[in-house]
Enzyme design. Structure first.
Site, short mmCIF file in Angstrom:
data_model
loop_
_atom_site.label_atom_id
_atom_site.label_comp_id
_atom_site.label_asym_id
_atom_site.label_seq_id
_atom_site.Cartn_x
_atom_site.Cartn_y
_atom_site.Cartn_z
N ASP A 125 0.81 -1.21 0.00
CA ASP A 125 0.00 0.00 0.00
C ASP A 125 0.85 1.27 0.00
OD1 ASP A 125 0.73 -0.93 2.58
OD2 ASP A 125 -0.73 0.39 3.54
N GLU A 161 -0.58 -2.02 5.29
CA GLU A 161 0.32 -1.87 6.44
C GLU A 161 0.13 -0.52 7.12
OE1 GLU A 161 3.36 -0.67 8.94
OE2 GLU A 161 3.28 0.22 6.94
N GLU A 162 -0.27 0.49 6.35
CA GLU A 162 -0.31 1.86 6.87
C GLU A 162 -1.60 2.19 7.61
OE1 GLU A 162 2.12 3.83 6.84
OE2 GLU A 162 3.46 3.21 5.22
N ARG A 174 18.71 -5.65 14.06
CA ARG A 174 18.79 -5.61 15.51
C ARG A 174 18.04 -6.82 16.09
NH1 ARG A 174 19.75 -1.93 19.55
NH2 ARG A 174 18.81 -2.47 21.56
N HIS A 217 7.86 8.75 4.19
CA HIS A 217 6.68 9.56 4.51
C HIS A 217 6.88 11.03 4.16
CE1 HIS A 217 4.30 6.58 7.19
NE2 HIS A 217 5.24 5.92 6.55
#
Length: 397
Positions: free
Chosen positions: A83, A141-142, A182, A368
């Site tokens: 998306d 996802e957003e 990480r 973004h």
């Protein structure tokens, strides 16, 4: 495995132009969360051209399997989100968004094209590895509730059940050719806060005749920070931010109510629930003590994202083989959120960051933003590395 390493690198280079072309197509035709109809049709056709049998899931998602020899031996799942964001692109490039007000400003076009590129490599090598690769192209996802959550509810992690789930995300802070990783807790949970404080409005020159919700709201905003500074374990990251306050009065008008929006984020689910209770009691109690009322809606978002340590150690070692140890960077914790977290809560998972900045500093705009773009070299690294990581995981005893 050394012969496969060199073959994957050669295939990634050979197919780089195709991967870039796919990314440019996706970038030019972005679609918002849960509206990815043309995107999923395009991805589905790409998978069919590889000889795969894609299946729809979660309305605008798709899943497909690549089966090697002995396909039941082990399964590895790979995820890409599809998306875009409600942002107007400012880049002047041939592949600029053709959908006004919509842009792939978070790199999901990179994730999708990279996974298609990895699929192209893995299909070419399917007679040379054992196990099954599950390709998961995810919508939404957003936007809550998150496409990962919906896919899991519809059984994407079953039949076959993956031993591990891998995902990657663009990272403009690193140059193309590097990745960041990480182990353990990496990204935060995210909850949306919607608070309304009600009093009694009136003339600003006669405060004794009113019950000022602006004053009450100000006290709540300041006092709520003690939940992070005094109630949270100082060794546990927590963020409480208010980004929207509407008190629609005037210089001489006290409004009847104040509307506030914010976010709460942390890296521990137990503390997350506890903090919700503290915040609700503080808001309601403080408003009541000042004669006002309030309503707090806590819209629960994604959980925190945990990279399973043993899997992440294997991914790091394999990435160092592919890229060189100097190109695998240890990341700090990040208080942004990602719905890949749902996969990390349901299975052994690893989510790493793909460098996308150019060596000369170009393509450094953050995700973004309306000027986000990537160094094309990343579209050679992304598919090849993901294919290599997959074969390494399939080869785990």
């Amino acid at each position: 495995m050394n012969h496969l390493l060199s073959r994957i690198k050669a295939l990634a280079t050979e197919h780089a132009a195709d991967t870039i072309a796919v990314r440019h197509h996706l970038h030019a035709h972005p679609e918002l969360s849960f509206e990815e109809y043309n995107t999923v049709a395009f991805v589905t056709e790409q998978l069919r051209q590889l000889g795969l049998q894609p299946q729809p899931i979660a309305k605008t998602g798709v899943v497909a399997l690549i089966e090697g020899r002995n396909p039941a031996s082990r399964t590895v799942a790979l995820r890409a989100d599809m998306d875009a964001l409600p942002i107007t692109e400012q880049n002047e490039v041939p592949y600029k968004s053709q959908n006004p007000g919509v842009m792939h400003a978070c790199g999901h076009d990179v994730h999708t094209s990279s996974l298609l590129g990895a699929a192209r490599i893995l299909v070419a090598l399917k007679d040379e590895f054992e196990g099954t690769v599950k390709l998961m192209f995810q919508p939404g996802e957003e936007r809550l509730p998150g496409g990962a959550n919906l896919m899991i509810q519809e059984g994407v992690l079953e039949n076959p059940k993956p031993a591990s789930v891998l995902g990657q995300h663009v990272f403009p802070m690193l140059p193309a050719g590097q990745i960041g990783i990480r182990p353990g807790r990496y990204m935060a949970s995210t909850d949306e806060l919607y608070l309304t404080v009600r009093g009694k409005g009136g003339h600003g020159a006669m405060p004794e005749m009113n019950l000022d919700p602006v004053l009450v709201a100000a006290h709540i905003i300041v006092a709520a920070q003690q939940i992070v500074s005094r109630r949270a374990n100082p060794k546990l990251p927590s963020v409480l931010s208010f980004g929207k306050v509407i008190a629609n009065g005037a210089t001489n008008v006290i409004p009847n109510e104040v509307y506030i929006e914010g976010t709460f984020r942390t890296l521990n689910e137990e503390w997350r629930d506890e903090a919700h209770g503290h915040l609700r009691r503080l808001c309601e109690g403080l408003a009541d003590s000042m004669g006002a009322t309030c309503e707090l809606e806590i819209r629960r978002g994604y959980p925190y994202l945990e990279n399973e340590p043993k899997l992440t150690a294997r991914v790091r070692a394999a990435a160092e083989q592919y890229l060189g140890a100097e190109n695998v960077i240890e990341l700090d914790q990040w208080m942004a959120a990602e719905d890949f977290a749902y996969f990390s809560q349901a299975a052994d998972a690893c989510f790493y960051r793909l460098g996308t900045r150019a060596e000369d500093g170009r393509f450094a705009s953050s995700v973004h933003t309306p000027t986000f773009d990537i160094e094309p070299k990343a579209l050679e690294t992304g598919p090849g590395l993901m294919a290599w990581l997959t074969l390494c995981e399939l080869n785990v005893a």
